[in-house]
Scaffold this motif. Structure first.
Motif, PDB file in Angstrom:
ATOM      1  N   GLN A   1       0.821  -1.210   0.000  1.00 22.46           N
ATOM      2  CA  GLN A   1       0.000   0.000   0.000  1.00 22.46           C
ATOM      3  C   GLN A   1       0.852   1.255   0.000  1.00 22.46           C
ATOM      4  OE1 GLN A   1      -3.363  -0.404  -0.502  1.00 22.46           O
ATOM      5  NE2 GLN A   1      -3.133   1.732  -1.055  1.00 22.46           N
ATOM      6  N   GLU A   2       1.974   1.232   0.688  1.00 20.22           N
ATOM      7  CA  GLU A   2       2.872   2.390   0.693  1.00 20.22           C
ATOM      8  C   GLU A   2       3.495   2.606  -0.693  1.00 20.22           C
ATOM      9  OE1 GLU A   2       4.501   2.643   5.264  1.00 20.22           O
ATOM     10  OE2 GLU A   2       5.214   0.979   4.007  1.00 20.22           O
ATOM     11  N   ILE A   3       3.776   1.519  -1.391  1.00 18.58           N
ATOM     12  CA  ILE A   3       4.316   1.643  -2.750  1.00 18.58           C
ATOM     13  C   ILE A   3       3.254   2.216  -3.679  1.00 18.58           C
ATOM     14  CG2 ILE A   3       5.203   0.360  -4.736  1.00 18.58           C
ATOM     15  CD1 ILE A   3       6.459  -1.596  -2.640  1.00 18.58           C
ATOM     16  N   ILE A   4       2.028   1.745  -3.557  1.00 14.78           N
ATOM     17  CA  ILE A   4       0.928   2.284  -4.367  1.00 14.78           C
ATOM     18  C   ILE A   4       0.746   3.769  -4.075  1.00 14.78           C
ATOM     19  CG2 ILE A   4      -1.588   2.216  -4.683  1.00 14.78           C
ATOM     20  CD1 ILE A   4      -1.332  -0.886  -4.314  1.00 14.78           C
ATOM     21  N   THR A   5       0.802   4.152  -2.820  1.00  8.26           N
ATOM     22  CA  THR A   5       0.687   5.560  -2.439  1.00  8.26           C
ATOM     23  C   THR A   5       1.811   6.386  -3.059  1.00  8.26           C
ATOM     24  OG1 THR A   5      -0.449   5.000  -0.381  1.00  8.26           O
ATOM     25  CG2 THR A   5       0.606   7.168  -0.483  1.00  8.26           C
ATOM     26  N   ALA A   6       3.016   5.829  -3.086  1.00 10.70           N
ATOM     27  CA  ALA A   6       4.143   6.533  -3.708  1.00 10.70           C
ATOM     28  C   ALA A   6       3.874   6.761  -5.188  1.00 10.70           C
ATOM     29  CB  ALA A   6       5.435   5.743  -3.511  1.00 10.70           C
ATOM     30  N   ILE A   7       3.312   5.766  -5.875  1.00 15.03           N
ATOM     31  CA  ILE A   7       2.989   5.910  -7.302  1.00 15.03           C
ATOM     32  C   ILE A   7       1.900   6.961  -7.501  1.00 15.03           C
ATOM     33  CG2 ILE A   7       2.084   4.751  -9.356  1.00 15.03           C
ATOM     34  CD1 ILE A   7       3.354   2.135  -8.222  1.00 15.03           C
ATOM     35  N   VAL A   8       0.916   6.971  -6.635  1.00 18.84           N
ATOM     36  CA  VAL A   8      -0.153   7.971  -6.724  1.00 18.84           C
ATOM     37  C   VAL A   8       0.437   9.372  -6.544  1.00 18.84           C
ATOM     38  CG1 VAL A   8      -2.223   8.872  -5.578  1.00 18.84           C
ATOM     39  CG2 VAL A   8      -2.021   6.419  -6.024  1.00 18.84           C
ATOM     40  N   GLN A   9       1.314   9.527  -5.578  1.00 20.06           N
ATOM     41  CA  GLN A   9       1.902  10.836  -5.295  1.00 20.06           C
ATOM     42  C   GLN A   9       2.912  11.264  -6.356  1.00 20.06           C
ATOM     43  OE1 GLN A   9       3.506  10.289  -1.354  1.00 20.06           O
ATOM     44  NE2 GLN A   9       1.541  10.700  -0.372  1.00 20.06           N
ATOM     45  N   HIS A  10       3.566  10.287  -6.982  1.00 22.20           N
ATOM     46  CA  HIS A  10       4.610  10.567  -7.974  1.00 22.20           C
ATOM     47  C   HIS A  10       4.382   9.674  -9.195  1.00 22.20           C
ATOM     48  CE1 HIS A  10       6.721  12.605  -4.700  1.00 22.20           C
ATOM     49  NE2 HIS A  10       6.564  11.512  -3.983  1.00 22.20           N
ATOM     50  N   PRO A  11       3.455  10.042 -10.071  1.00 20.39           N
ATOM     51  CA  PRO A  11       3.120   9.194 -11.215  1.00 20.39           C
ATOM     52  C   PRO A  11       4.318   8.829 -12.097  1.00 20.39           C
ATOM     53  CG  PRO A  11       1.568  11.013 -11.034  1.00 20.39           C
ATOM     54  CD  PRO A  11       2.644  11.256 -10.033  1.00 20.39           C
ATOM     55  N   ILE A  12       5.373   9.625 -12.075  1.00 22.78           N
ATOM     56  CA  ILE A  12       6.566   9.338 -12.879  1.00 22.78           C
ATOM     57  C   ILE A  12       7.180   7.995 -12.476  1.00 22.78           C
ATOM     58  CG2 ILE A  12       8.230  10.533 -11.399  1.00 22.78           C
ATOM     59  CD1 ILE A  12       8.249  10.662 -15.218  1.00 22.78           C
ATOM     60  N   LEU A  13       6.859   7.514 -11.290  1.00 25.56           N
ATOM     61  CA  LEU A  13       7.396   6.232 -10.820  1.00 25.56           C
ATOM     62  C   LEU A  13       6.780   5.032 -11.527  1.00 25.56           C
ATOM     63  CD1 LEU A  13       7.592   6.833  -6.959  1.00 25.56           C
ATOM     64  CD2 LEU A  13       9.471   6.843  -8.616  1.00 25.56           C
ATOM     65  N   LEU A  14       5.653   5.222 -12.185  1.00 24.48           N
ATOM     66  CA  LEU A  14       4.967   4.109 -12.838  1.00 24.48           C
ATOM     67  C   LEU A  14       5.741   3.652 -14.067  1.00 24.48           C
ATOM     68  CD1 LEU A  14       2.385   2.338 -12.832  1.00 24.48           C
ATOM     69  CD2 LEU A  14       1.364   4.046 -14.344  1.00 24.48           C
ATOM     70  N   GLU A  15       5.992   2.360 -14.136  1.00 28.16           N
ATOM     71  CA  GLU A  15       6.652   1.783 -15.307  1.00 28.16           C
ATOM     72  C   GLU A  15       5.799   2.069 -16.535  1.00 28.16           C
ATOM     73  OE1 GLU A  15       9.296   0.918 -17.141  1.00 28.16           O
ATOM     74  OE2 GLU A  15       9.873  -0.356 -15.462  1.00 28.16           O
ATOM     75  N   ARG A  16       6.456   2.198 -17.669  1.00 26.75           N
ATOM     76  CA  ARG A  16       5.729   2.516 -18.890  1.00 26.75           C
ATOM     77  C   ARG A  16       6.400   1.895 -20.085  1.00 26.75           C
ATOM     78  NH1 ARG A  16       8.677   7.321 -16.830  1.00 26.75           N
ATOM     79  NH2 ARG A  16      10.401   7.620 -18.240  1.00 26.75           N
ATOM     80  N   PRO A  17       5.645   1.737 -21.129  1.00 27.13           N
ATOM     81  CA  PRO A  17       4.193   1.891 -21.246  1.00 27.13           C
ATOM     82  C   PRO A  17       3.496   0.648 -20.697  1.00 27.13           C
ATOM     83  CG  PRO A  17       5.056   1.110 -23.318  1.00 27.13           C
ATOM     84  CD  PRO A  17       6.244   1.294 -22.396  1.00 27.13           C
ATOM     85  N   ILE A  18       2.272   0.817 -20.299  1.00 27.48           N
ATOM     86  CA  ILE A  18       1.444  -0.320 -19.897  1.00 27.48           C
ATOM     87  C   ILE A  18       0.279  -0.382 -20.864  1.00 27.48           C
ATOM     88  CG2 ILE A  18      -0.022  -1.320 -18.117  1.00 27.48           C
ATOM     89  CD1 ILE A  18       1.841  -0.078 -16.031  1.00 27.48           C
ATOM     90  N   VAL A  19       0.103  -1.556 -21.458  1.00 29.74           N
ATOM     91  CA  VAL A  19      -0.958  -1.779 -22.431  1.00 29.74           C
ATOM     92  C   VAL A  19      -2.031  -2.622 -21.756  1.00 29.74           C
ATOM     93  CG1 VAL A  19      -1.521  -2.727 -24.695  1.00 29.74           C
ATOM     94  CG2 VAL A  19       0.721  -1.675 -24.308  1.00 29.74           C
ATOM     95  N   ILE A  20      -3.263  -2.131 -21.824  1.00 31.00           N
ATOM     96  CA  ILE A  20      -4.394  -2.781 -21.162  1.00 31.00           C
ATOM     97  C   ILE A  20      -5.394  -3.200 -22.221  1.00 31.00           C
ATOM     98  CG2 ILE A  20      -6.230  -2.503 -19.446  1.00 31.00           C
ATOM     99  CD1 ILE A  20      -4.491  -0.036 -18.415  1.00 31.00           C
ATOM    100  N   ASP A  21      -5.811  -4.450 -22.139  1.00 32.29           N
ATOM    101  CA  ASP A  21      -6.829  -4.982 -23.051  1.00 32.29           C
ATOM    102  C   ASP A  21      -7.826  -5.765 -22.219  1.00 32.29           C
ATOM    103  OD1 ASP A  21      -8.313  -5.774 -25.220  1.00 32.29           O
ATOM    104  OD2 ASP A  21      -6.815  -7.155 -26.014  1.00 32.29           O
TER     105      ASP A  21
END
Length: 113
Positions: free
Chosen positions: A76-96
Motif C-alpha cells: 500500500q505504501e508503494i501504491i501511495t508513492a505511485i499515486v503521489q509521484h506518477p513518474i514512478l509508474l513503469e511505462r508503457p502499460i498496455v491494457i486490453d
C-alpha cells in the motif's frame, strides 16, 4: 479497446505506440502524468498485470532513489508513492480488457495483442 498508459517523453512508450499503429489496432492513449491514476485504479491494474506493486515501479527514478530506496515499504505504501509521484509508474502499460502487460519489449507486446 486497448488502452496505453503513455509518457510522451519515453522512447519505449513512443515505440509501443508506433508498434500499435503498425498493427492497425485501435487504442486510446492515457497520459498518466497529466491524468494520474488513483490507488484503486493501480490496484486494478496490478491484478490485470498479475504483478506486485514494486514490479511496476521505475526504481532508477530520482524520486524513488531519494525518498524510497532501501526502505521496507508495504504494498500500500508503494501504491501511495505511485499515486503521489506518477513518474514512478513503469511505462508503457498496455491494457486490453481484464489483462495488461508492460509494453517495453515489442516481441512480448506482439504476443499480447
Amino acid at each position: 479497446m486497448i488502452q496505453v498508459l503513455h509518457n510522451p517523453r519515453c522512447g519505449k512508450s513512443r515505440n509501443c505506440l508506433a508498434f500499435l499503429d503498425n498493427s492497425q489496432k485501435e487504442y486510446e492513449i492515457i497520459n498518466y502524468l497529466t491524468q494520474p491514476l488513483i490507488a484503486v485504479e493501480i490496484e486494478t491494474l496490478l491484478k490485470k498485470l498479475n504483478l506486485n506493486p514494486i514490479d511496476i515501479v521505475r526504481q532508477k527514478e530520482a524520486i524513488w532513489i531519494e525518498h524510497y530506496k532501501g526502505k521496507s515499504l508495504s504494498d500500500q505504501e508503494i501504491i501511495t508513492a505511485i499515486v503521489q509521484h506518477p513518474i514512478l509508474l513503469e511505462r508503457p502499460i498496455v491494457i486490453d480488457g481484464d489483462r495488461a502487460i508492460i509494453g517495453r519489449e515489442l516481441d512480448k507486446l506482439s504476443d499480447f495483442i
